[in-house]
Design a protein around this motif. Structure first.
Motif, PDB file in Angstrom:
ATOM      1  N   ARG A 250       0.821  -1.218   0.000  1.00 49.14           N
ATOM      2  CA  ARG A 250       0.000   0.000   0.000  1.00 49.14           C
ATOM      3  C   ARG A 250       0.860   1.277   0.000  1.00 49.14           C
ATOM      4  O   ARG A 250       0.374   2.358  -0.266  1.00 49.14           O
ATOM      5  CB  ARG A 250      -0.998  -0.009   1.162  1.00 49.14           C
ATOM      6  N   PHE A 251       2.150   1.129   0.281  1.00 47.84           N
ATOM      7  CA  PHE A 251       3.035   2.302   0.249  1.00 47.84           C
ATOM      8  C   PHE A 251       3.746   2.450  -1.096  1.00 47.84           C
ATOM      9  O   PHE A 251       4.514   3.374  -1.301  1.00 47.84           O
ATOM     10  CB  PHE A 251       4.094   2.209   1.352  1.00 47.84           C
ATOM     11  N   ARG A 258       8.761   2.634  -2.723  1.00 45.89           N
ATOM     12  CA  ARG A 258       8.782   2.587  -1.254  1.00 45.89           C
ATOM     13  C   ARG A 258       9.898   3.467  -0.699  1.00 45.89           C
ATOM     14  O   ARG A 258       9.741   4.119   0.333  1.00 45.89           O
ATOM     15  CB  ARG A 258       8.916   1.143  -0.778  1.00 45.89           C
ATOM     16  N   VAL A 259      11.025   3.492  -1.399  1.00 46.16           N
ATOM     17  CA  VAL A 259      12.099   4.382  -0.954  1.00 46.16           C
ATOM     18  C   VAL A 259      11.600   5.825  -1.044  1.00 46.16           C
ATOM     19  O   VAL A 259      11.798   6.625  -0.124  1.00 46.16           O
ATOM     20  CB  VAL A 259      13.376   4.181  -1.807  1.00 46.16           C
ATOM     21  N   SER A 260      10.891   6.163  -2.155  1.00 49.63           N
ATOM     22  CA  SER A 260      10.409   7.550  -2.240  1.00 49.63           C
ATOM     23  C   SER A 260       9.366   7.828  -1.176  1.00 49.63           C
ATOM     24  O   SER A 260       9.313   8.944  -0.658  1.00 49.63           O
ATOM     25  CB  SER A 260       9.816   7.923  -3.605  1.00 49.63           C
ATOM     26  N   TYR A 261       8.577   6.836  -0.811  1.00 50.75           N
ATOM     27  CA  TYR A 261       7.607   7.067   0.265  1.00 50.75           C
ATOM     28  C   TYR A 261       8.349   7.463   1.545  1.00 50.75           C
ATOM     29  O   TYR A 261       7.945   8.382   2.262  1.00 50.75           O
ATOM     30  CB  TYR A 261       6.755   5.813   0.502  1.00 50.75           C
ATOM     31  N   ALA A 262       9.453   6.750   1.794  1.00 47.05           N
ATOM     32  CA  ALA A 262      10.249   7.068   2.991  1.00 47.05           C
ATOM     33  C   ALA A 262      10.858   8.464   2.876  1.00 47.05           C
ATOM     34  O   ALA A 262      10.976   9.187   3.869  1.00 47.05           O
ATOM     35  CB  ALA A 262      11.340   6.023   3.185  1.00 47.05           C
ATOM     36  N   MET A 263      11.240   8.847   1.635  1.00 46.61           N
ATOM     37  CA  MET A 263      11.857  10.166   1.446  1.00 46.61           C
ATOM     38  C   MET A 263      10.840  11.285   1.635  1.00 46.61           C
ATOM     39  O   MET A 263      11.131  12.311   2.234  1.00 46.61           O
ATOM     40  CB  MET A 263      12.428  10.273   0.029  1.00 46.61           C
ATOM     41  N   GLU A 271       6.630   3.452   9.414  1.00 43.04           N
ATOM     42  CA  GLU A 271       5.308   2.904   9.080  1.00 43.04           C
ATOM     43  C   GLU A 271       5.463   1.611   8.289  1.00 43.04           C
ATOM     44  O   GLU A 271       4.777   0.610   8.527  1.00 43.04           O
ATOM     45  CB  GLU A 271       4.599   3.898   8.147  1.00 43.04           C
ATOM     46  N   MET A 272       6.380   1.624   7.312  1.00 39.16           N
ATOM     47  CA  MET A 272       6.573   0.437   6.481  1.00 39.16           C
ATOM     48  C   MET A 272       7.197  -0.697   7.295  1.00 39.16           C
ATOM     49  O   MET A 272       6.866  -1.859   7.100  1.00 39.16           O
ATOM     50  CB  MET A 272       7.429   0.784   5.259  1.00 39.16           C
ATOM     51  N   THR A 273       8.094  -0.330   8.219  1.00 39.00           N
ATOM     52  CA  THR A 273       8.698  -1.348   9.085  1.00 39.00           C
ATOM     53  C   THR A 273       7.619  -2.027   9.924  1.00 39.00           C
ATOM     54  O   THR A 273       7.566  -3.257  10.012  1.00 39.00           O
ATOM     55  CB  THR A 273       9.776  -0.696   9.997  1.00 39.00           C
ATOM     56  N   ALA A 274       6.750  -1.219  10.516  1.00 39.93           N
ATOM     57  CA  ALA A 274       5.690  -1.787  11.350  1.00 39.93           C
ATOM     58  C   ALA A 274       4.792  -2.691  10.515  1.00 39.93           C
ATOM     59  O   ALA A 274       4.392  -3.779  10.958  1.00 39.93           O
ATOM     60  CB  ALA A 274       4.877  -0.668  11.991  1.00 39.93           C
TER      61      ALA A 274
END
Ligand code: FES
Length: 682
Positions: A250-251, A258-263, A271-274
């Motif tokens: 979903r991210f 996903r890297v850009s979501y983190a950025m 959030e992705m870790t959880a």
């Protein structure tokens, strides 16, 4: 020559003379014969079962008479009454040598038993897990010589199993005293030893003899799916396998999103870790329930994953992996605990091993493929392609191994395809197109019949034909190319150009109608021009990665190709070659290795020495970076044609003649195409 009884063990062939009265288990230990024991010869674990053979054995130069072993004793009788013992079996710790004897150690009594892997070419896994069970009798405390319970347990392990220098976590200490007393000073401990730092560690303790098993999880954490194999750490048998979609989807569908979501989002990495940790907990509970075991019996877990998944699992910000020079926080193998990763479903003292990463774009999953497929031991030059959203490629032989990754995107998994779907019942997985009539026939997951075979409609009545999965779209595009429906540039011809009304106009391009159930309210499954383009992009990325490795190796052909990955197992070699996904190779030299990353994880779970081995091998692999390499772009563009713009495919042309068709974007006689379309059948 001594008159002591001679014992010959099979299948090892180890032999030696021992004084009469020596227990078979003691003789086996002295000879280094692989005979198991958890209870240390107390006659309660039954791991030491052996089968004596009687009669003449010219091969061994032995005659075995009836009294070669001591008589069946009361301990064996008690065990046989309680649990049953196969006819002819004895307990090796009870039976003693009385005369010359030949003794077979059945596979289930071997500590380092071999687990046969499915692929015929694969070497078996030798069982030698990091965690093993030991039964011990611990001295009771004595007021006059005060010692702690852990110290007396340590002494017992040293005296009874020659294991010293143990350690235990505080949470284990919290249950130590109660367990020792409950077991009346007899306990079973799970002891973890691996090649990581630290002393042997007690990770679990049970009163008396623990008989409900010891389990481990091998987890292949992919960007799209998470696959887990629950493995019995005593037998090596996978007792349940299960998978789930990675909840991080979903991210963002692929790694870079996903890297850009983190950025872009502060706290996005957390959030992705959880999400992924919760997903792993859910999967752990589900797989344990499926196998009917208590998840607290899971004491080992091995993870393999790509670098971005690796960082997100560990709770590390993956931002550095999104930009050159793609630095990992660490590429080393990691020895952790379940709580370190916030995992709550397995035993709280479960040990986690994460394979080393090769580099910023080539992760522990590629290391696991290297462990499973061993390119560095191959005499011929092998290209191993792990096909997924991100493809990992390894090229090598005994002289050198190179690795890279290539961003293929999710098209091979059925995503970004107009009628694409996941591999599930009802998905088209095989396609054939008649080169003359241009009529297709298909097979769907869950049914062994082709669509033109009798009984197909009934057999697929429940699942229906719902879409097309990754292997289906590869076959469809390759078959369209072979049937002259698609030209080398990837353009779909019009009905007039191809001679089939199945080519229908869609705006300014054409689509090929693979299946039409619209009469009965079902779907129309088309292969569109957009689908072909998505497949071309994915296959060009794969091929360009392979070519880059070949350039680095200084070769322009490979001896064999291994398609790996859960999806790789389903790709037809011929269609992969027609499409130009992989470099040209003889058809019989393009094979499938199944889920090699998952297998690598299982090997590391079951064999502790394999961990040291892969850590050494990874250090010797040369990483080739695709993202910043200008030649990658050149190779990518040339690989856009089907099968390729310039590279010859001599092996492919021995088995397939590809039509020379060339279509223009206009599509020729539209009126004719329209007329044929109206006549179209489904
Ligand atoms: Fe346990 Fe023989 S060693 S029963």
């Amino acid at each position: 020559m001594s008159n002591d009884p001679l014992v010959v063990f099979t299948p090892s062939g180890k032999r030696g003379r021992f004084p009469a009265g020596t227990p078979v288990l003691a003789a086996a230990r002295q000879l280094g014969v692989d005979l198991d024991s958890v209870c240390g010869g107390r006659g309660i674990c039954s791991k030491c079962q052996i089968t004596p053979s009687y009669g003449e054995f010219p091969k061994h130069g032995v005659t075995v008479s009836e009294g070669a072993l001591s008589e069946w004793n009361s301990v064996e009788q008690r065990y046989a009454d309680k649990r049953g013992l196969q006819a002819g079996r004895r307990l090796g710790c009870q039976a003693t040598l009385q005369g010359d004897v030949v003794i077979d150690v059945p596979p289930e009594s071997q500590v380092h038993k071999q687990v046969i892997r499915k692929a015929a070419s694969a070497r078996p896994i030798i069982m030698d897990p990091a965690t093993r069970l030991y039964f011990v009798e611990v001295e009771e405390p004595d007021m006059h010589t005060p010692t702690g319970d852990l110290e007396r347990l340590e002494r017992a392990l040293s005296e009874q199993w020659e294991i010293s220098g143990i350690t235990a976590d505080l949470s284990l200490l919290a249950k130590l005293q109660k367990t020792l007393r409950k077991g009346n000073w007899q306990v079973t401990v799970a002891l973890h030893r691996d090649n990581g730092p630290g002393r042997p560690r007690i990770t679990e303790i049970w009163p008396g003899l623990h008989e409900t098993g010891l389990y481990g999880l091998a987890i292949d954490l992919g960007s799209t799916t998470i696959a887990a194999h629950l493995t019995d750490l005593e037998t090596g048998i996978v007792i349940a396998s299960s998978g789930m979609m990675n909840p991080q989807i979903r991210f963002g569908e692929d790694l870079m999103s996903r890297v850009s979501y983190a950025m872009m989002n502060p706290g996005g990495d957390a959030e992705m870790t959880a999400a992924v940790r919760n997903g792993i907990d859910d999967l752990t509970r589900a797989i344990a329930a499926e196998a009917g075991i208590d998840p607290a019996l899971i004491l080992e877990t091995v993870f393999v994953c790509n670098p971005v998944m690796h960082h997100l699992l560990l709770g590390l910000d993956p931002v550095e992996l999104g930009q050159a020079p793609f630095a990992l926080a660490t590429s080393q193998a990691l020895h952790l605990t379940a709580p370190d990763l916030g995992l709550n479903a397995m035993n709280p003292r479960a040990r986690i091993y994460i394979l080393p990463c090769i580099a910023g774009h080539v992760g522990a999953d590629a290391a696991a493929v290297a462990l499973s497929e061993e390119p560095g031991k191959s005499q011929d030059l092998v290209l191993i392609v792990d096909v997924g959203t991100n493809a990992e490629l390894l090229l090598g032989n005994t002289s050198r191994v190179l690795a890279c990754s290539s961003p293929t995107g999710p098209a091979f998994e059925g995503a970004q395809i107009s009628s694409g779907q996941r591999a599930a019942p009802g998905a088209i997985e095989r396609v054939e197109i008649d080169p003359v009539s241009k009529e297709p026939r298909v097979r769907v997951i869950g049914c062994d019949l082709w669509s033109d075979e009798e009984g197909f409609a009934e057999a697929t009545a429940t699942s229906g034909i719902t879409g097309i999965c990754g292997s289906g779209i590869i076959e469809a595009v390759a078959e369209m190319r072979m049937a002259g429906i698609v030209d080398a540039s990837g353009l779909i011809g019009s009905a007039a150009q191809t001679g089939t009304a199945r080519c229908v106009p869609e705006g300014r391009t054409h689509s090929y109608l693979l299946h039409d159930a619209s009469d009965t309210g079902g779907p129309r499954i088309l292969v569109t021009q957009g689908d072909i383009r998505a497949i071309q992009l994915a296959k060009s990325a794969l091929y360009a990665g392979a070519r880059l490795l070949m350039d680095e190796m200084g070769v322009d052909k490979v001896d064999r190709v291994v398609l790996a990955g859960a999806f790789g197992a389903h790709i037809s070699s011929k269609h992969a070659l027609v499409l130009g996904m992989i470099p040209d190779a003889p058809l019989d030299k393009v094979t499938s290795a199944g889920n090699a990353a998952g297998t690598g994880a299982r090997i590391a779970l079951c064999n502790v020495a394999a961990r040291a081995e892969i850590e050494r091998v990874v250090g010797e692999i040369t990483k080739v970076e695709t993202a910043i390499e200008p030649r990658f772009q050149e190779h990518f563009v040339a690989a856009n044609a089907i099968p390729h713009k310039t590279d010859p495919f001599p092996e492919l042309s021995k088995i397939v003649t590809l039509p020379e068709a060339m279509f223009n974007a206009g599509g020729g006689n539209e009126a004719d195409g329209g007329r044929r379309r109206r006549r179209r059948g489904a």
